[in-house]
Design an enzyme around this catalytic site. Structure first.
Site, mmCIF file in Angstrom:
data_model
loop_
_atom_site.group_PDB
_atom_site.id
_atom_site.type_symbol
_atom_site.label_atom_id
_atom_site.label_comp_id
_atom_site.label_asym_id
_atom_site.label_seq_id
_atom_site.Cartn_x
_atom_site.Cartn_y
_atom_site.Cartn_z
ATOM 1 N N ASP A 102 47.655 36.581 38.009
ATOM 2 C CA ASP A 102 47.575 35.120 38.114
ATOM 3 C C ASP A 102 46.731 34.531 36.987
ATOM 4 O O ASP A 102 45.905 35.217 36.385
ATOM 5 C CB ASP A 102 46.955 34.725 39.460
ATOM 6 C CG ASP A 102 47.841 35.148 40.625
ATOM 7 O OD1 ASP A 102 49.061 35.255 40.420
ATOM 8 O OD2 ASP A 102 47.290 35.371 41.724
HETATM 9 N N1 URA Z 1 47.336 39.823 43.561
HETATM 10 C C1 URA Z 1 47.070 38.509 43.438
HETATM 11 O O1 URA Z 1 46.986 37.787 44.408
HETATM 12 N N2 URA Z 1 46.918 38.020 42.211
HETATM 13 C C2 URA Z 1 46.985 38.767 41.090
HETATM 14 O O2 URA Z 1 46.812 38.252 39.988
HETATM 15 C C3 URA Z 1 47.246 40.146 41.243
HETATM 16 C C4 URA Z 1 47.428 40.641 42.492
#
Ligand code: URA
Length: 239
Positions: A102
């Site tokens: 993310d």
């Molecule tokens: N899980 C998440 O919620 N976000 C990420 O960036 C990676 C795994």
């Protein structure tokens, strides 16, 4: 005709910057003659040698390990003109991220132009472990911990069993630091797993993919994988 450093970089041998350095320092020959002038134009039919090794014309596969900083998108281009993970890597080769982190997640991310490798690394059947450290609001009970370990329902499907360990609980801020090892890579998986037990992820970092970690790298830095690592990952991904 193209500039020599561009042809070297596009072969996947190294970055454009490093190619320029190799040329300047006399490591590169064109048709048997050392060329140390930057910007020399060559054609794809010219024979290019670097330290005696002939550059192959087919595009070489490249594999990068990036320490993704916060505030960067995991795509190759962004319609909101935000910085992407590909922008952080100095290469002329069209690479793309293996899976995604993310915008606000930091940590280890692989990028490559090897589609077969990327797919195999992402496929849950190959069970490539990813280790995350999450800071979450609140205290986690034994019951909640067990739930996370056994699998929780997200987007209508149970998550696979995972390793979850509470590293610390800070009474003052009422936050917990949790380590998770999962092999699936579902959308926002870690955040959604915590949501199911009523907790919010405040910070998330991926520290490890299989045997690879971030050692030696600062946020925003990257390195190429070495041939041993690539071979090992190929094995792990059943290729
Ligand atoms: N899980 C998440 O919620 N976000 C990420 O960036 C990676 C795994």
């Amino acid at each position: 005709m193209e500039r020599l450093q561009k042809i070297i970089a596009e072969s996947g041998y190294t970055s454009r910057r490093k190619a320029e350095e190799l040329i300047r320092t006399g490591h590169v020959k064109v048709n048997g003659v050392t060329v140390s002038e930057l910007g020399t134009k060559v054609s794809v039919n010219d024979m290019i040698e670097i330290d005696g090794e002939i550059l192959t014309k087919e595009e070489q596969k490249v594999y990068y390990l990036l320490y993704k900083p916060r505030g960067v998108v995991t795509t190759t281009s962004d319609d909101k003109h935000r910085k992407t993970v590909v922008d952080l890597i100095d290469t002329n080769i069209r690479i793309y991220p293996v899976g995604r982190l993310d915008y606000d997640t930091t940590g280890i991310l692989l990028l490559t132009n090897d589609g077969i490798f990327a797919n195999a690394m992402m496929h849950p059947k190959n069970k490539i472990d990813k280790r995350y450290i999450a800071k979450v609001n609140g205290f986690i009970s034994k019951d909640q911990l067990l739930k996370l370990q056994q699998g929780v329902l997200i987007d209508g499907k149970m998550t696979a069993k995972s390793q979850v360990r509470i590293k610390r609980y800070d009474k003052k801020t009422n936050t917990s630091i949790v380590e998770l090892v999962i092999h699936e890579g579902r959308n926002h998986q870690v955040k959604k797993m915590f949501e199911t037990i009523g907790l919010t992820v405040l910070k998330l970092k991926r520290e490890q993919i299989s045997f690879l970690n971030l050692s030696g790298l600062k946020s925003g830095e990257y390195r190429m994988l070495n041939p041993k690592e690539i071979k090992k990952l190929y094995n792990e991904a059943n290729l």
